[in-house]
Design a protein around this motif. Structure first.
Motif, PDB file in Angstrom:
ATOM      1  N   LEU A  45     -29.619 -13.930 -77.457  1.00  0.00           N
ATOM      2  CA  LEU A  45     -27.978 -14.542 -77.535  1.00  0.00           C
ATOM      3  C   LEU A  45     -28.916 -16.487 -77.501  1.00  0.00           C
ATOM      4  O   LEU A  45     -27.360 -16.923 -78.012  1.00  0.00           O
ATOM      5  N   LEU A  46     -29.509 -16.639 -77.512  1.00  0.00           N
ATOM      6  CA  LEU A  46     -29.759 -18.202 -77.934  1.00  0.00           C
ATOM      7  C   LEU A  46     -30.095 -18.078 -79.258  1.00  0.00           C
ATOM      8  O   LEU A  46     -29.290 -19.192 -79.449  1.00  0.00           O
ATOM      9  N   GLY A  47     -30.385 -17.530 -79.625  1.00  0.00           N
ATOM     10  CA  GLY A  47     -29.797 -17.253 -81.576  1.00  0.00           C
ATOM     11  C   GLY A  47     -28.318 -17.724 -82.044  1.00  0.00           C
ATOM     12  O   GLY A  47     -28.169 -19.172 -82.638  1.00  0.00           O
ATOM     13  N   TYR A  48     -27.629 -17.134 -80.614  1.00  0.00           N
ATOM     14  CA  TYR A  48     -26.180 -17.141 -81.439  1.00  0.00           C
ATOM     15  C   TYR A  48     -26.070 -18.835 -81.045  1.00  0.00           C
ATOM     16  O   TYR A  48     -24.587 -19.289 -81.647  1.00  0.00           O
ATOM     17  N   LEU A  49     -26.272 -19.094 -79.871  1.00  0.00           N
ATOM     18  CA  LEU A  49     -25.657 -20.265 -79.589  1.00  0.00           C
ATOM     19  C   LEU A  49     -26.358 -21.528 -79.534  1.00  0.00           C
ATOM     20  O   LEU A  49     -25.028 -22.737 -80.114  1.00  0.00           O
ATOM     21  N   SER A  72     -32.182  -8.946 -64.833  1.00  0.00           N
ATOM     22  CA  SER A  72     -32.999 -10.185 -65.507  1.00  0.00           C
ATOM     23  C   SER A  72     -32.347 -11.668 -65.148  1.00  0.00           C
ATOM     24  O   SER A  72     -30.927 -11.958 -65.553  1.00  0.00           O
ATOM     25  N   LYS A  73     -32.187 -12.501 -63.825  1.00  0.00           N
ATOM     26  CA  LYS A  73     -32.186 -13.760 -63.825  1.00  0.00           C
ATOM     27  C   LYS A  73     -31.405 -15.113 -64.730  1.00  0.00           C
ATOM     28  O   LYS A  73     -30.968 -15.868 -65.192  1.00  0.00           O
ATOM     29  N   GLU A  74     -33.040 -14.909 -65.491  1.00  0.00           N
ATOM     30  CA  GLU A  74     -32.918 -15.598 -66.831  1.00  0.00           C
ATOM     31  C   GLU A  74     -32.053 -15.303 -68.332  1.00  0.00           C
ATOM     32  O   GLU A  74     -31.016 -16.504 -68.329  1.00  0.00           O
ATOM     33  N   LEU A  75     -31.911 -14.405 -68.521  1.00  0.00           N
ATOM     34  CA  LEU A  75     -31.050 -13.815 -69.245  1.00  0.00           C
ATOM     35  C   LEU A  75     -29.663 -14.211 -68.537  1.00  0.00           C
ATOM     36  O   LEU A  75     -28.594 -14.980 -69.141  1.00  0.00           O
ATOM     37  N   LYS A  76     -29.054 -13.904 -67.613  1.00  0.00           N
ATOM     38  CA  LYS A  76     -27.473 -14.275 -66.854  1.00  0.00           C
ATOM     39  C   LYS A  76     -27.822 -16.314 -66.517  1.00  0.00           C
ATOM     40  O   LYS A  76     -26.549 -16.582 -67.062  1.00  0.00           O
ATOM     41  N   ALA A  77     -28.821 -16.589 -66.457  1.00  0.00           N
ATOM     42  CA  ALA A  77     -28.568 -18.109 -66.871  1.00  0.00           C
ATOM     43  C   ALA A  77     -27.985 -18.464 -68.104  1.00  0.00           C
ATOM     44  O   ALA A  77     -27.158 -18.988 -68.149  1.00  0.00           O
ATOM     45  N   ILE A  78     -28.928 -17.851 -69.281  1.00  0.00           N
ATOM     46  CA  ILE A  78     -28.481 -18.141 -70.536  1.00  0.00           C
ATOM     47  C   ILE A  78     -27.111 -17.923 -70.626  1.00  0.00           C
ATOM     48  O   ILE A  78     -26.181 -18.366 -71.800  1.00  0.00           O
TER      49      ILE A  78
END
Length: 197
Positions: A45-49, A72-78
């Motif tokens: 996801l971050l690669g796209y961002l 995944s709280k971290e994935l939700k935060a991303i």
């Protein structure tokens, strides 16, 4: 996951996304329980961002299974970072990124995202504004007032502290003109076409 870390360390975000896309297809065919969502979907996801490919990031989020999104709280935060980017709420982007301690795998991606966004904002400000309030620049770039003034000075912007205003200078990019034979050929073809008309 070593390949993901290698691409992140090399700052090769195009290859990171390509690898993750291939891995996603492989995982769809043969699930692997040893790969955690944070280890795979977070960098994906971050690669796209980082590449400012918001539509692809959005489609990735939509196709993620609900159990992964919810657990995944971290994935939700991303994804919250992605939503803030999508809605152009840049102050929230920096706030979300700075609000928590991130997994060591994705922390460099978030740092790169912040750097890219910050540089893009400074460039856009210099192109779009003849003068701008310092507090607005702070919101766009997510830096302290002192750091904004330091960067403005480095870029040669005029600083008016009495009125709390910066006057950006347009960035001049020197692009050399190519004079190859193909350019002359195209010019010749154009002249011939115009003379026939």
């Amino acid at each position: 996951m070593d390949t993901i870390n290698e691409h992140i360390a090399a700052r090769d975000y195009i290859e990171l996304v390509n690898f993750c896309e291939d891995l996603e297809l492989q995982l769809a065919l043969t699930p692997n329980s040893s790969i955690t969502p944070e280890d795979f979907y977070g960098p994906f996801l971050l690669g796209y961002l980082v590449q400012q490919d918001l539509p692809s990031a959005r489609f990735l989020w939509k196709r993620l299974p609900d159990n992964i999104k919810g657990n995944s709280k971290e994935l939700k935060a991303i994804w919250d970072v992605g939503v803030a980017l999508w809605q152009r709420e840049y102050e929230n982007v920096y706030s979300i990124i700075n609000s928590q301690t991130w997994n060591p795998t994705i922390a460099p991606l978030l740092e790169q995202l912040s750097e890219n966004l910050r540089e893009r904002m400074f460039s856009l400000i210099s192109e779009a504004y003849s003068s701008i309030i310092i507090d607005d620049v702070i919101k766009f770039v997510g830096l302290s007032r002192e750091k904004v003034l330091e960067v403005a000075e480095e870029r040669g912007w005029d600083i008016d502290l009495s009125n709390n205003i910066l006057q950006p200078k347009k960035t001049v990019i020197d692009t050399p003109q190519s004079t190859s034979l193909s350019n002359f050929s195209q010019l010749t073809d154009l002249v011939i076409h115009l003379e026939k008309s």
